[in-house]
Design an enzyme around this catalytic site. Sequence first.
Site, mmCIF file in Angstrom:
data_model
loop_
_atom_site.group_PDB
_atom_site.id
_atom_site.type_symbol
_atom_site.label_atom_id
_atom_site.label_comp_id
_atom_site.label_asym_id
_atom_site.label_seq_id
_atom_site.Cartn_x
_atom_site.Cartn_y
_atom_site.Cartn_z
ATOM 1 N N ILE A 41 0.857 -1.190 0.000
ATOM 2 C CA ILE A 41 0.000 0.000 0.000
ATOM 3 C C ILE A 41 0.894 1.241 0.000
ATOM 4 O O ILE A 41 1.683 1.443 0.922
ATOM 5 C CB ILE A 41 -0.929 0.004 1.227
ATOM 6 C CG1 ILE A 41 -1.903 -1.182 1.148
ATOM 7 C CG2 ILE A 41 -1.712 1.314 1.298
ATOM 8 C CD1 ILE A 41 -2.784 -1.340 2.356
ATOM 9 N N ASP B 130 6.311 41.436 -20.201
ATOM 10 C CA ASP B 130 6.584 42.866 -20.241
ATOM 11 C C ASP B 130 7.943 43.074 -20.909
ATOM 12 O O ASP B 130 8.762 42.158 -20.984
ATOM 13 C CB ASP B 130 6.590 43.424 -18.816
ATOM 14 C CG ASP B 130 6.569 44.936 -18.789
ATOM 15 O OD1 ASP B 130 6.318 45.536 -19.847
ATOM 16 O OD2 ASP B 130 6.815 45.507 -17.725
ATOM 17 N N ASN C 235 9.944 -2.282 1.585
ATOM 18 C CA ASN C 235 9.140 -1.064 1.712
ATOM 19 C C ASN C 235 10.017 0.163 1.939
ATOM 20 O O ASN C 235 9.743 1.249 1.408
ATOM 21 C CB ASN C 235 8.148 -1.215 2.868
ATOM 22 C CG ASN C 235 7.323 0.043 3.079
ATOM 23 O OD1 ASN C 235 6.546 0.439 2.226
ATOM 24 N ND2 ASN C 235 7.512 0.680 4.228
#
Length: 1101
Positions: free
Chosen positions: A366, A410, A877
Site C-alpha cells: 500500500i 513585459d 518497503n
Amino acid sequence: MFAEKEFYPYTRKEECSWHPEEVSRKLSELLSFVKSRLVLEENNENTRAAARFASVKLEQEMNNVHLLNRGWSTQQAHLLRLVFGKNEVSAEDEDGQNNLKCCNLITIPEIKWIKRKIPSFYPIVGAFTSQFNEPLNLMLLMSAIISLVLKQTSDAISIGLALTIVSLVAAIQEYRSEAALEKLSDLVPHVCTVMRDGQVRDHIPAKDLVLGDSILLSTGDRVPADCRLVDTVELCIDESSLTGENKPISKIGSGLPIFSSTILHNDPPLTDQRNIAFMGTLVCSGRGRAIVIAVGNETEFGKVAKELGKVESRKSPLQLKIDELGKALAFMSTIVIALMATLGFLLGRPFLETVTVAVSLAVAAIPEGLPICVTVTLALGVLRMARSNAIVKKLTSVETLGCATIVASDKTGTLTQNEMTARSIYTLAYPSISFGLTGVGYDPKNGLLMRSNQNGDVSLTSNSNHPKEQIVAESSAEFKAIEVLFHVACLCNNANITQSGDGVSNVICSGQPTELALLVGSLKSNIPDPRPQYHRIQEIPFTSDRKRMEVRARPANGKHSCTALMLASERHSTESCKTTDGSLYFVKGMPEAVLGECFTHIAADGSAAPLTDQGKKWVLSQSRRMASSGLRVLAMAYGPSLDDLTFAGVIGMEDPPREGVAEAVHLLHQSGVSVLMVTGDSKETALAIGKRCGIIGPRQCAMEMQHDSDVMETFPSSHNPFDDIEFGAGLALSGEQLDAIPPQKLAESIIGVKIFYRVAPRHKLALVRAFQSQGEVVAMTGDGVNDAIALKAADIGVAMGKEGTDVAKEAADIVLADDNFATIVKAVAGGKGIFFNIRNFLSFQLSTSFAALTMECLATIMGLPSPLNAMQILWINIIMDGPPAQSLGVEPVDERVLKARPRKPTDPLLTRALLLRAVSSAALIVTVTLGVFARELDGGIITQRDTTMTFMTFVNCDLFNAYACRSSDRCFYEINVFENPAFVYAVGGSIIGQLAVIYFWPLQKVFQTEALSLWDLLYVLLLSSSVLLLDTLRKKFFYHWFSDSNASYPPTLFSSSKQKLKNESLTLTDDSENSVYCNGQDKDTLQKPKNGKLRSRLIHV
C-alpha cells in the site's frame, strides 16, 4: 529576549493621538526603557556579561537620537532587537516536545538544550510517534506482542526492530517534506526602505526592523510592520486583507484628536486608525514616511497569523490526485491481501505467520508514502528552481508551469536589462540638431553631452577622441535649452544618486531605472541636480492611464535655477493660474500625452515660443526615430499651471535586451509555447526590441508580406503593413485598438498578434481572459500595482523580484529574483521536469508494489511457502518509499522533455504507458524472483538460504528497475550514471544496507538471512540485470506503447509532415471566411489566396 507586550510602554490609543513630532520624541525614549531593563538583567547570571556590555554601549548612543532625520544607528537597532525581538511572525509546532513531556522522558532544561543544539529533534519525534497511530503499524505492533506472549522472542524482536526502522524512515520523510515547505515561505523575503545611520537604505529585510525605525513607503510597497505615519502625499492603502474594506483607505500623518480626548481604555477600531499603516497591507498610491510601533507577533497581522497557523492548508490538485490514487491502490491491495491471507490460512499456514506476512505485505504494497514522496519532490523541485532565480510561491503553481502555452512578457526589465542610459536628446529650440550622451551605466563621470553626427548617432564610449566641435559645453549656445530640459527631468523625479568617492562602485543609486537615467544624464551634461533649491508642494504620480507624472515645486530662496524657469513663473496667461510663491508645475511622460497639454515650447533664449502643428510633427517624428532604434522616449514640460505648459524637449533612453533572451525565446518556440510582448512603450520601440529578442523577425508572416512579390502586388507600393490595422494586426496592436474591438470578438481578433504596445493594465486582464477563452494556459508578467489583477487572473502570474512592487509579488504565483525573461524558460522547464519525474518514480513504486503482491499471491495459489518473511518485506518497503524513490524526483530533466509541447491540465497522472511499464516490470521481477525461489526450494522445506536468495534477487531487480525508471525514453546505456548524484548516493546506501542485512550477523538474526557466496551474488546480479534488457526492448522497439512522450513531444518529432504543415504553416482561407493569420512560429513563404486578396480578422473591428 522579552515579549514586546510585557515591556512596550505605549498603547495604540496614545500612538494615534500623537502629533508627528511627538512620535519621534516618544519612541526615542525607548532607549531609556531598554537601559533600565538591561540593568535588571544584570542580576541574571546567564545574561550578566551581555547586559553590562549593552548598557555601556547604550550610554554612548542615547545622546544621538534623531529618528525623523537620521533614524536609529546600527548599534541602537541591534539593542532594540535584543529586547523586542525580530520582526517575524512565528508559531511553533511543539508536538514532539509535548509527547516527551507527557511521557516524563525529558526535563524542561533538557528540552531547551536539545531545541538549541538539534532543531530537527522535536519534529522528527512528533512524526515518529504519530506513525503508531496508523492501523497497519498498530497491527504489526500487535503481532510483535503476540509473538512475545507465545515466547517467540526472536520474531518479536525482529518485527519490533523492523517496525522501528520503517517508522523512523517515514518520520524523516515527513520531516523533510515539512522542512522543504517551510523553506518556500522564505524564498520571497520582504524588503523595505529604512533610514539607518542617517542614510536611506533600500532592500533592507523587513525582519530586521525594530521599534522606532523610520521607514519610507511608496506605491506598490507592502507595509513591513505596524507603523505610525508622520507625513503622507496622497497615500492610499489597501487594508482589505486585514479589515475587509473593499476600497483603499486614505491615510494621514497628523494626530487624531478624538483618541486623545476619549476615556475608552480599549484600542480604537482598526478602521478608525487612519494614521496607522498595518503590517501586510499594500500601498495603492502615493507615498509617506512612518515610524515602526509594533513588530512580529504584536502587529495586528501577527495576531491574526497566529490563529491562521492552526488552519491546515489546502492541497494542490496534483496532491489530491495522488491521494485518490493511493486510496484506490490501498483498497485494491487490501482486498487482494485479505483473500490471499484467507487462502493461505485455509491451506494450512500458521495463523500468526499468515497475519504477520499479510500485514507486512500491506505495509509494503500500500503506497501510504506516495503523497509524502510527491510533496517532497515538488518542494525540492521548487527549491532547485529557486536557485535558478525562479521562486515559486505555491506548490500548486508547479503543475501549471508545464502546461503554459503562451508567455506574455513585459518589455522593460524582463526582456531588457532595465539599466537605462539617456542616449538621445531633442528640443525644438534647435529643431535641426540632435544631441546625444556617451557612456553607459550609472557612473556620471563616464559620459559627455554631444551633438549627434549626420546619422543622428553618437559614440557610446566616453573615452574615444570626440571632435571638440561636437561637445556641448556650458559655454555653448545650445546649453541653455538642454539645461532647462534636464532641470525639469530632475525636479519631476523621485530617484537619488549619492557619490561617496571615485568610481562607479561608490555611486549609490536609489529609485526607478528610468528616473536614475535622467539624473545621470543631467550630471553627464554638467548640470547639477536643482532639487536642493526647491521645495516640493504637490506630486501627482505617474499612472498607466494618464501616462505622465506632475510635480509642483517652488524655489526655496525665491529664485529659480535657470532663466527659462524664472520667465515661466512670471508668465500668467489668466488670473486663475497666477501664483504668488513662484511655484511651477514640472511634467514628465509619454510624448503624446505631454504634447497634448502644451501650447508653447522653449526657445533658444529661454523664452516661450508658440507650439505649432509643424513643431508637434517634428517632435513626434524625432520620438519615432528614437523609438525605432529601441529607445524609450520621455517628454518634459513646465509651466505655471497644468493649463499653460511649455514643451522642453524629449529624451530617449536605451535599455538593451538581456543577454540570452533571444535564445530563451527560441527555446520556447521550439517547445510549442508562443511568446508575446505586452508593453506600455511605443510601437516603434516595441517592434525594435521584439526583433532583437526574436519575438518577431523576417520569417514572420507580416514581414513576409513585404518581401513576397506575389503578395505585395495586391498592395500600393507605398503601403507599410505595420501602419494600418488591417495588415499590421498580424504583428502588433495598440491598447487603443484593443479598446475598439468588441469583447466577444477579441479572442479571434488577436490570433497571430505578437506585440501589444501602449497597453494599460486593464488591457492585460482582457488579453488574459481572451486567451483563456480559447483554451490557452497563459503566463503573464507584471511589476506594477495595477498589474496585480491580471497576474491574479492569469494561469501563471509572474512578478519581478527586483523592481516589482510588493502588490504584484503578492498576486503572482512566481517571482523572478533577477527580473530576467530567461528565468521564465527555466521555470517552465522545471515545471515540466518535476511532473515527468513524478511519473517516473510513480512507475517505480507501482512496479514494486505489483511485484510484491503478485509474488505472494502466486506462491499462495501454488501452495508454496511465503518467499519472503515479514522483516524482508518491510525492508523492501524502505527501499520503495525511501532514498532511491526520492532521488528519482530530483533527476535532471532530459532535453527532449524540455522541448516537449505543453501538457494539458486535464492530462491524467496515471497514463496507459505508465501502467504498461509498471506491469511489465513487475511481471519480469516476479518471474525472475519466483524462478530463483523455485530453484532453491528443496522438497517443499524452506530454509534461510532460500529466502536469502529470493530476497537478494527481488531487491536487486528493484534497484535495477529504479535505474531504468530514471527516464521514460532513454535506454540505460544512454543515461549518465553520475548525472544524478542523489540517485548514486541513494542506491549506494541501499546496496550497503542490503549487504549488511546479508553479512552482518546481528542483522542476519533480525532478517533471518545467511551469507551468500561470490558465485551466488554474481548469479543473482546476472538474473536481476534482465530488467535492463526488458527496459531496452520497450524503449527501442515498442516506444509508442511504453512512452508518455508520444503525447507530449512536439509534432515535429512524432507527427507526419502533413501534421507539421498543419500546425506550423500560415493558414489562409478565401474571402468568404475573411481570415488570415499566422498559427505557427516559422514561415518561409506566404501563399496568395485564390481571389488575390488578403484580409485580416480585424477588418471588421
